[in-house]
Design a protein around this motif. Structure first.
Motif, PDB file in Angstrom:
ATOM      1  N   ASN A  39       0.940  -1.316  -0.004  1.00 31.31           N
ATOM      2  CA  ASN A  39       0.082   0.050  -0.111  1.00 31.31           C
ATOM      3  C   ASN A  39       0.994   1.274  -0.079  1.00 31.31           C
ATOM      4  O   ASN A  39       1.991   1.183   0.532  1.00 31.31           O
ATOM      5  N   PRO A  42       0.087   9.146   0.128  1.00 32.85           N
ATOM      6  CA  PRO A  42       0.656  10.458   0.740  1.00 32.85           C
ATOM      7  C   PRO A  42      -0.069  11.145   1.736  1.00 32.85           C
ATOM      8  O   PRO A  42      -1.332  11.123   2.022  1.00 32.85           O
ATOM      9  N   TYR A  43       0.827  11.511   3.049  1.00 36.49           N
ATOM     10  CA  TYR A  43       0.431  12.284   4.055  1.00 36.49           C
ATOM     11  C   TYR A  43       1.027  13.623   4.314  1.00 36.49           C
ATOM     12  O   TYR A  43       2.421  13.572   4.526  1.00 36.49           O
ATOM     13  N   SER A  44       0.400  14.763   4.290  1.00 39.08           N
ATOM     14  CA  SER A  44       1.059  16.053   4.628  1.00 39.08           C
ATOM     15  C   SER A  44       0.894  16.637   5.679  1.00 39.08           C
ATOM     16  O   SER A  44       1.770  17.398   6.539  1.00 39.08           O
ATOM     17  N   TYR A  45       0.058  15.848   6.835  1.00 38.27           N
ATOM     18  CA  TYR A  45      -0.087  15.837   8.112  1.00 38.27           C
ATOM     19  C   TYR A  45       1.324  14.824   8.631  1.00 38.27           C
ATOM     20  O   TYR A  45       1.078  13.667   9.003  1.00 38.27           O
ATOM     21  N   SER A  59      -0.589  11.732  10.278  1.00 34.95           N
ATOM     22  CA  SER A  59      -1.887  11.913  10.809  1.00 34.95           C
ATOM     23  C   SER A  59      -2.872  11.647   9.824  1.00 34.95           C
ATOM     24  O   SER A  59      -2.963  12.095   8.870  1.00 34.95           O
ATOM     25  N   PHE A  61      -6.925  10.815   8.889  1.00 32.38           N
ATOM     26  CA  PHE A  61      -8.316  11.431   8.893  1.00 32.38           C
ATOM     27  C   PHE A  61      -9.109   9.958   8.887  1.00 32.38           C
ATOM     28  O   PHE A  61      -9.475   9.503   7.763  1.00 32.38           O
ATOM     29  N   LYS A  64      -7.421   4.875   7.943  1.00 37.01           N
ATOM     30  CA  LYS A  64      -7.204   4.718   6.321  1.00 37.01           C
ATOM     31  C   LYS A  64      -6.131   3.417   6.374  1.00 37.01           C
ATOM     32  O   LYS A  64      -5.688   3.117   7.473  1.00 37.01           O
ATOM     33  N   ASP A  65      -6.114   2.963   5.167  1.00 40.04           N
ATOM     34  CA  ASP A  65      -5.015   1.627   5.345  1.00 40.04           C
ATOM     35  C   ASP A  65      -3.595   1.855   5.688  1.00 40.04           C
ATOM     36  O   ASP A  65      -3.356   0.987   6.461  1.00 40.04           O
ATOM     37  N   SER A  66      -3.218   3.059   5.680  1.00 45.57           N
ATOM     38  CA  SER A  66      -1.594   3.179   6.154  1.00 45.57           C
ATOM     39  C   SER A  66      -1.827   3.130   7.571  1.00 45.57           C
ATOM     40  O   SER A  66      -0.875   2.533   8.043  1.00 45.57           O
ATOM     41  N   SER A  93      -2.761   8.758  -4.197  1.00 40.87           N
ATOM     42  CA  SER A  93      -3.936   9.233  -2.942  1.00 40.87           C
ATOM     43  C   SER A  93      -5.357   8.873  -3.481  1.00 40.87           C
ATOM     44  O   SER A  93      -6.184   9.120  -2.689  1.00 40.87           O
TER      45      SER A  93
HETATM   46  C1  LIG Z   1      -0.488  15.700  -0.826  1.00 33.99           C
HETATM   47  C2  LIG Z   1      -1.717  14.844  -0.109  1.00 33.99           C
HETATM   48  C3  LIG Z   1      -1.584  14.771   1.129  1.00 33.99           C
HETATM   49  C4  LIG Z   1      -2.141  14.144   1.996  1.00 33.99           C
HETATM   50  N1  LIG Z   1      -2.347  14.219   3.540  1.00 33.99           N
HETATM   51  C5  LIG Z   1      -3.243  13.516   4.079  1.00 33.99           C
HETATM   52  C6  LIG Z   1      -3.101  13.480   5.555  1.00 33.99           C
HETATM   53  O1  LIG Z   1      -2.238  14.230   6.099  1.00 33.99           O
HETATM   54  N2  LIG Z   1      -4.091  12.663   6.147  1.00 33.99           N
HETATM   55  C7  LIG Z   1      -5.012  11.824   5.547  1.00 33.99           C
HETATM   56  O2  LIG Z   1      -5.902  11.233   6.394  1.00 33.99           O
HETATM   57  N3  LIG Z   1      -5.254  12.037   4.260  1.00 33.99           N
HETATM   58  C8  LIG Z   1      -4.149  12.582   3.471  1.00 33.99           C
HETATM   59  N4  LIG Z   1      -4.301  12.753   2.200  1.00 33.99           N
HETATM   60  C9  LIG Z   1      -5.521  11.736   1.517  1.00 33.99           C
HETATM   61  C10 LIG Z   1      -4.801  10.373   1.345  1.00 33.99           C
HETATM   62  O3  LIG Z   1      -3.664  10.277   0.686  1.00 33.99           O
HETATM   63  C11 LIG Z   1      -5.831   9.310   0.747  1.00 33.99           C
HETATM   64  O4  LIG Z   1      -6.940   9.291   1.487  1.00 33.99           O
HETATM   65  C12 LIG Z   1      -5.298   8.075   0.563  1.00 33.99           C
HETATM   66  O5  LIG Z   1      -6.275   7.392  -0.134  1.00 33.99           O
HETATM   67  C13 LIG Z   1      -5.216   7.318   1.880  1.00 33.99           C
HETATM   68  O6  LIG Z   1      -4.626   6.143   1.462  1.00 33.99           O
HETATM   69  P1  LIG Z   1      -4.603   4.622   2.365  1.00 33.99           P
HETATM   70  O7  LIG Z   1      -6.035   4.252   2.727  1.00 33.99           O
HETATM   71  O8  LIG Z   1      -3.881   3.882   1.503  1.00 33.99           O
HETATM   72  O9  LIG Z   1      -3.744   5.110   3.415  1.00 33.99           O
HETATM   73  C14 LIG Z   1      -3.445  13.413   1.172  1.00 33.99           C
HETATM   74  C15 LIG Z   1      -3.358  13.423   0.069  1.00 33.99           C
HETATM   75  C16 LIG Z   1      -2.544  14.090  -0.918  1.00 33.99           C
HETATM   76  C17 LIG Z   1      -2.443  13.914  -2.579  1.00 33.99           C
END
Ligand SMILES: Cc1cc2nc3c(=O)[nH]c(=O)nc-3n(C[C@H](O)[C@H](O)[C@H](O)COP(=O)(O)O)c2cc1C
Length: 199
Positions: A39, A42-45, A59, A61, A64-66, A93
């Motif tokens: 998997n 990206p996470y910017s928090y 961090s 929201f 999520k999978d990560s 994303s």
């Molecule tokens: C640049 C960027 C930054 C992001 N930062 C966050 C974040 O900090 N926290 C969050 O919950 N989702 C963030 N997202 C959205 C997640 O990347 C998105 O929900 C993703 O599908 C989560 O994947 P996962 O379920 O495989 O972890 C961001 C998306 C982008 C494009």
């Protein structure tokens, strides 16, 4: 202007909060689920929060999978998102079902990690291999549960592409990292300046 963010009465067309704490580094988090499927998102928090020991956090929201993978397997990798990889980073994303790897979705090659099982992004010039240390539910000033949860990890192995090391120092401008600003905006590091700290 000034406003109470709890009322969100800024009067602007969009919530400006994320444009006010910016640019934020992007943790491009690779994990494995318990079935061993890769998997990437990206996470910017995201940030480093200690270097004794080396700790990073992202961090999420909701669960999520990560987050789920980092908690259930105890490992994750933070890959550096660069200008060259910006489209691929964005593609990862997308909310893909567990059987679809975002590596494939974005046409990215995996490279094996050394100290943890999740792969790293082969094309990324920096990867931090992490062992999950804490899952921290966040709360507001009144003690109400936040919708975000912080995932912390200790960095146990580090990869740096030799191409971005110059005279013994990491030349970050060569890596050209991207960072998240508000709205749909990003910044990229293509120049640096230095200052000595006062004695
Ligand atoms: C640049 C960027 C930054 C992001 N930062 C966050 C974040 O900090 N926290 C969050 O919950 N989702 C963030 N997202 C959205 C997640 O990347 C998105 O929900 C993703 O599908 C989560 O994947 P996962 O379920 O495989 O972890 C961001 C998306 C982008 C494009």
């Amino acid at each position: 202007m000034h406003y109470d963010p709890r009322q969100n009465d800024h009067g602007l067309p969009r919530d400006p909060f994320k444009a006010l704490v910016a640019p934020r580094p992007i943790g491009w988090i690779s994990t494995l689920d318990t079935a061993g499927r890769a998997n990437l998102a990206p996470y910017s928090y995201f940030n480093a929060v200690s270097d004794r020991p080396y700790l990073v956090m992202f961090s999420s929201f909701g669960r999520k999978d990560s987050w789920a993978n980092a908690e259930e397997t105890g490992e994750f990798v933070c890959n550096l998102a660069t200008y060259a990889l910006r489209e691929a980073m964005n593609a990862t994303s997308a909310s893909a079902p567990p059987e679809v790897s975002e590596f494939d979705l974005a046409g990215l090659e995996m490279a094996p990690s050394v100290a943890v099982r999740p792969p790293r992004v082969a094309a990324s010039p920096v990867a931090l291999e992490c062992v999950t240390t804490k899952i921290l539910p966040l709360q507001d000033a009144a003690g109400e549960a936040a919708r975000y949860t912080m995932i912390l990890g200790e960095v146990v192995h580090i990869h740096i592409d030799d191409a971005i090391i110059r005279d013994g120092f990491v030349d970050l401008a060569r890596a050209e990292p991207i960072a998240r600003c508000g709205y749909m905006d990003y910044a990229h590091v293509d120049g640096l300046f230095s200052m000595e700290r006062p004695k």
